[in-house]
Motif scaffolding. Structure first.
Motif, PDB file in Angstrom:
ATOM      1  N   LYS A  54       0.738  -1.117  -0.197  1.00 56.25           N
ATOM      2  CA  LYS A  54       0.051   0.075  -0.060  1.00 56.25           C
ATOM      3  C   LYS A  54       0.859   1.270   0.052  1.00 56.25           C
ATOM      4  CE  LYS A  54      -3.858  -2.216   2.156  1.00 56.25           C
ATOM      5  NZ  LYS A  54      -3.619  -3.460   2.526  1.00 56.25           N
ATOM      6  N   LEU A  55       2.140   1.205   0.345  1.00 57.90           N
ATOM      7  CA  LEU A  55       3.082   2.262   0.104  1.00 57.90           C
ATOM      8  C   LEU A  55       3.081   2.590  -1.234  1.00 57.90           C
ATOM      9  CD1 LEU A  55       5.812   1.487   2.622  1.00 57.90           C
ATOM     10  CD2 LEU A  55       4.070   3.058   2.948  1.00 57.90           C
ATOM     11  N   MET A  56       3.005   1.807  -2.446  1.00 53.08           N
ATOM     12  CA  MET A  56       3.313   2.063  -3.873  1.00 53.08           C
ATOM     13  C   MET A  56       1.768   2.457  -4.064  1.00 53.08           C
ATOM     14  SD  MET A  56       4.761   2.429  -6.408  1.00 53.08           S
ATOM     15  CE  MET A  56       6.579   1.875  -6.626  1.00 53.08           C
ATOM     16  N   VAL A 115     -10.557  -0.636   0.323  1.00 57.63           N
ATOM     17  CA  VAL A 115     -10.465   0.704  -0.071  1.00 57.63           C
ATOM     18  C   VAL A 115      -9.134   0.827  -0.976  1.00 57.63           C
ATOM     19  CG1 VAL A 115      -9.995   2.925   0.874  1.00 57.63           C
ATOM     20  CG2 VAL A 115     -11.416   1.350   1.919  1.00 57.63           C
ATOM     21  N   ALA A 116      -8.150  -0.102  -0.714  1.00 59.68           N
ATOM     22  CA  ALA A 116      -6.913   0.052  -1.686  1.00 59.68           C
ATOM     23  C   ALA A 116      -7.278  -0.386  -3.105  1.00 59.68           C
ATOM     24  CB  ALA A 116      -5.849  -0.935  -1.200  1.00 59.68           C
ATOM     25  N   ASN A 150      -1.293  -7.195  -7.241  1.00 58.79           N
ATOM     26  CA  ASN A 150      -2.321  -6.564  -6.842  1.00 58.79           C
ATOM     27  C   ASN A 150      -2.274  -5.150  -6.193  1.00 58.79           C
ATOM     28  OD1 ASN A 150      -2.051  -7.088  -3.986  1.00 58.79           O
ATOM     29  ND2 ASN A 150      -2.717  -9.190  -4.468  1.00 58.79           N
ATOM     30  N   ALA A 151      -3.105  -4.455  -5.751  1.00 61.54           N
ATOM     31  CA  ALA A 151      -2.941  -3.112  -5.024  1.00 61.54           C
ATOM     32  C   ALA A 151      -2.995  -3.291  -3.487  1.00 61.54           C
ATOM     33  CB  ALA A 151      -3.970  -2.031  -5.706  1.00 61.54           C
ATOM     34  N   ASN A 152      -3.315  -4.244  -2.951  1.00 61.79           N
ATOM     35  CA  ASN A 152      -3.466  -4.182  -1.461  1.00 61.79           C
ATOM     36  C   ASN A 152      -2.561  -4.954  -1.007  1.00 61.79           C
ATOM     37  OD1 ASN A 152      -4.616  -6.833  -1.946  1.00 61.79           O
ATOM     38  ND2 ASN A 152      -6.770  -6.101  -1.791  1.00 61.79           N
ATOM     39  N   GLY A 153      -1.759  -5.945  -1.351  1.00 65.67           N
ATOM     40  CA  GLY A 153      -0.718  -6.698  -0.628  1.00 65.67           C
ATOM     41  C   GLY A 153      -1.325  -8.230  -0.368  1.00 65.67           C
ATOM     42  N   LEU A 154      -2.536  -8.605  -0.364  1.00 65.53           N
ATOM     43  CA  LEU A 154      -3.216 -10.016  -0.294  1.00 65.53           C
ATOM     44  C   LEU A 154      -2.071 -10.910  -1.006  1.00 65.53           C
ATOM     45  CD1 LEU A 154      -6.782  -9.560  -0.296  1.00 65.53           C
ATOM     46  CD2 LEU A 154      -5.379 -10.146   1.735  1.00 65.53           C
TER      47      LEU A 154
END
Length: 375
Positions: A54-56, A115-116, A150-154
């Motif tokens: 989520k930093l990226m 939300v990510a 993905n955008a959230n890191g799962l």
């Protein structure tokens, strides 16, 4: 007598450290003003980022705001795809919306996976398009061991980074988008009746902590990128693969204290001189979420007992956390999502971090701080 007790404690901790079993636990400490690396252990090793992804996600969103593709008041709507993400989540229903500013707070403080994805869809039109931009940005930033799925890191096998790459990314956030740093320093977000709290215990128990982000999936263990300031100095720590939140927090605090006190001699390298290592990332699923978990965590506790009941701790400060209030905009209808401009501009102004390579590394002394007993 007090001095003798302190010497005995320091000796005991040194023995415990020497007796620790050999496990991968990437760690990195650097001066955020000069980029000098004060300490590093396996900092270039590939590792699953978990929610440090989520930093990226935030960086690309900050970039889109700067380019005018979206604004802080742009509605971010929870799609069915976003709602389908596994926890941690915001608790919002499908169709509910937040402003982009509020969404960034909820994503970074609560580490809300829904939300990510909603931010990714709002900025990129789809999560896939947004992830493509994340990967293009990683290349432009020189994050040579980083790839996103993905955008959230799962967890995804191909979602990978390194402590070195995470530190460089965090430095870019601090240098290019300092206006957003208060988000990373926030302890909780109020959203309706919910109180969405951070998992970064340093914010409320280690004086001088200024951010940033934690993450966890079984394959990665407990990860953190953290920043702290004391006596005019600013340090950044990255700890990956912790077996518990206690261990992650205590290890991070110990790195900071050693850095601030002068106990670390420095490596003679800047962060950009730390080499990434090729290979497959470690997979800690069997150790943390499988049949071996109980024995493994017990082993880690025996080797590094700081913060356990009856043991000394570095996290003894009591700090009132910063609280942010977000607003659920409710169910929005017929609000078109912004779409990215063709051929997004990409990352601009890379010189701040690039200039770090010219900075000399610090040569520090050897005062080792001791943890304080818990009350």
């Amino acid at each position: 007598m007090l001095l003798l007790r302190r010497l005995v404690l320091a000796f005991a901790l040194a023995v415990l450290a020497l007796a620790s079993p050999a496990w991968a636990n990437p760690m990195l400490l650097l001066d955020t003003d000069t980029g000098a690396v004060l300490y590093e252990e396996d900092a270039g090793a590939p590792w699953h980022p978990a929610s440090l992804t989520k930093l990226m996600t935030a960086f690309v969103a900050f970039q889109a705001i700067a380019e005018g593709r979206v604004a802080l008041d742009t509605p971010v709507t929870i799609s069915q795809h976003a709602w389908n993400q596994a926890p941690s989540k915001s608790g919002l229903k499908v169709g509910s919306a937040l402003s982009m500013q509020d969404a960034l707070y909820v994503m970074l403080v609560k580490s809300a996976n829904d939300v990510a994805v909603a931010i990714a869809e709002t900025v990129g039109g789809s999560e896939k398009t947004f992830v493509d931009e994340m990967n293009a940005t990683a290349i432009k930033l020189g994050l040579t061991n980083t790839h996103y799925v993905n955008a959230n890191g799962l967890h995804q096998e191909a979602q990978v980074t390194s402590a070195r790459d995470l530190a460089v990314l965090a430095l870019y956030i601090r240098q290019l988008y300092p206006q957003y740093l208060p988000i990373f320093a926030t302890e909780a977000v109020k959203l309706g009746k919910a109180n969405l709290e951070t998992n970064n215990d340093l914010l409320t128990h280690f004086a001088g902590t200024t951010g940033m982000k934690t993450g966890f999936v079984c394959a990665s263990g407990l990860n953190i990128v953290a920043t702290a300031e004391r006596n005019g100095r600013s340090l950044m720590a990255v700890v990956l693969g912790g077996s518990s939140a206690r261990e992650r927090g205590e290890m991070t605090a110990e790195l900071f204290l050693r850095g601030f006190s002068g106990a670390l001699p420095g490596t003679g390298k800047s962060i950009l001189q730390v080499a990434n290592v090729a290979g497959a990332p470690a997979d800690m699923r069997s150790l943390l979420c499988g049949k071996q978990a109980k024995a493994y965590v017990a082993e880690r506790e025996a080797a590094y007992p700081l913060g356990l009941k009856g043991k000394p701790s570095y996290l003894t400060d009591e700090i009132e956390g910063r609280i942010y209030s977000a607003t659920d905009l409710g169910q929005l209808r017929d609000v078109p999502l912004p779409r990215p401009r063709p051929g997004y501009a990409g990352v601009q102004g890379l010189s701040p971090v690039a200039d770090i390579a010219a900075q000399p590394a610090a040569n520090l002394g050897a005062i080792v701080p001791r943890p304080r007993p818990r009350p």
